[in-house]
Design a protein around this motif. Structure first.
Motif, mmCIF file in Angstrom:
data_model
loop_
_atom_site.group_PDB
_atom_site.id
_atom_site.type_symbol
_atom_site.label_atom_id
_atom_site.label_comp_id
_atom_site.label_asym_id
_atom_site.label_seq_id
_atom_site.Cartn_x
_atom_site.Cartn_y
_atom_site.Cartn_z
ATOM 1 N N THR A 1 -3.809 3.418 7.113
ATOM 2 C CA THR A 1 -3.918 4.817 6.687
ATOM 3 C C THR A 1 -3.314 5.776 7.714
ATOM 4 O O THR A 1 -3.023 6.920 7.386
ATOM 5 C CB THR A 1 -5.384 5.219 6.398
ATOM 6 N N GLU A 2 -3.097 5.306 8.923
ATOM 7 C CA GLU A 2 -2.457 6.126 9.956
ATOM 8 C C GLU A 2 -0.933 6.094 9.855
ATOM 9 O O GLU A 2 -0.256 6.893 10.500
ATOM 10 C CB GLU A 2 -2.880 5.634 11.347
ATOM 11 N N LEU B 1 -1.966 2.238 -1.065
ATOM 12 C CA LEU B 1 -1.915 3.472 -0.280
ATOM 13 C C LEU B 1 -0.619 4.252 -0.504
ATOM 14 O O LEU B 1 -0.400 5.288 0.118
ATOM 15 C CB LEU B 1 -2.071 3.149 1.210
ATOM 16 N N LYS C 1 -7.180 -1.580 6.700
ATOM 17 C CA LYS C 1 -7.092 -0.309 5.977
ATOM 18 C C LYS C 1 -7.071 0.866 6.947
ATOM 19 O O LYS C 1 -6.284 1.800 6.778
ATOM 20 C CB LYS C 1 -8.252 -0.167 5.001
ATOM 21 N N GLU C 2 -7.896 0.815 7.981
ATOM 22 C CA GLU C 2 -7.903 1.910 8.953
ATOM 23 C C GLU C 2 -6.556 2.027 9.654
ATOM 24 O O GLU C 2 -6.047 3.122 9.863
ATOM 25 C CB GLU C 2 -9.021 1.709 9.976
ATOM 26 N N ASP D 1 3.013 5.935 8.053
ATOM 27 C CA ASP D 1 3.832 6.531 7.000
ATOM 28 C C ASP D 1 4.741 5.504 6.346
ATOM 29 O O ASP D 1 5.298 5.762 5.281
ATOM 30 C CB ASP D 1 4.712 7.648 7.578
ATOM 31 N N HIS E 1 0.853 1.328 14.380
ATOM 32 C CA HIS E 1 -0.578 1.287 14.103
ATOM 33 C C HIS E 1 -1.058 -0.112 13.742
ATOM 34 O O HIS E 1 -2.256 -0.327 13.571
ATOM 35 C CB HIS E 1 -0.927 2.283 12.996
ATOM 36 N N LEU F 1 2.406 3.485 0.367
ATOM 37 C CA LEU F 1 3.259 3.482 1.553
ATOM 38 C C LEU F 1 4.553 2.737 1.250
ATOM 39 O O LEU F 1 4.517 1.661 0.657
ATOM 40 C CB LEU F 1 2.555 2.784 2.720
#
Length: 140
Positions: free
Chosen positions: A69-70, A98, A65-66, A72, A44, A100
């Motif tokens: 957020t996709e 986030l 950020k977009e 893992d 991503h 992650l």
């Protein structure tokens, strides 16, 4: 019977630049099925500004950020870090916000790994296909 493949959602830290280091890592991941028939991934982390929406071109933080957020799991290569410290630090900070996991991939060029960077990561691996895949599968 064929094995069920779970596609791993990853973000490769990129510093908004096309880089030989990113290409080496994606080539390695693209060939991963030679090591592990059950591995597939989507990256991503997209540094190609030509495919970003207008509002993202005006605000790279929004794009970042977009993209994150996709994912893992976040992969950070020390070679990229050396070239784009400021931006990679933003990516690491956002990954922490986030929640992650961050996998640090040590340099294939034998560059020194900064200790402050090691402290921010969840796992550290060398640039080896099997180690990288194992770490992604553990966190992704």
């Amino acid at each position: 019977m064929a094995a069920i493949v779970e596609t791993r959602q990853i973000f490769i830290a990129h510093g908004w630049e096309n880089s030989q280091h990113i290409h080496k890592l994606t080539e390695l991941l693209d060939r991963a099925d030679t090591f592990d028939k059950e591995f597939a991934y989507v990256n991503h982390g997209n540094f190609d500004r030509s495919v970003l929406r207008d509002e993202m071109l005006n605000d790279p933080n929004l794009a970042l950020k977009e993209q994150m957020t996709e994912a893992d799991v976040v992969l950070v290569m020390t070679d990229i870090y050396h070239d784009f410290k400021d931006w990679i630090n933003k990516e690491i900070k956002l990954a922490k916000e986030l929640d992650l996991p961050i996998i640090l991939i040590r340099s294939y060029e034998n560059r020194e790994t900064p200790s402050h960077l090691e402290e921010k990561t969840d796992e550290i691996v060398v640039f080896d296909p099997e180690e990288i895949l194992k770490a992604i599968k553990n966190y992704g």
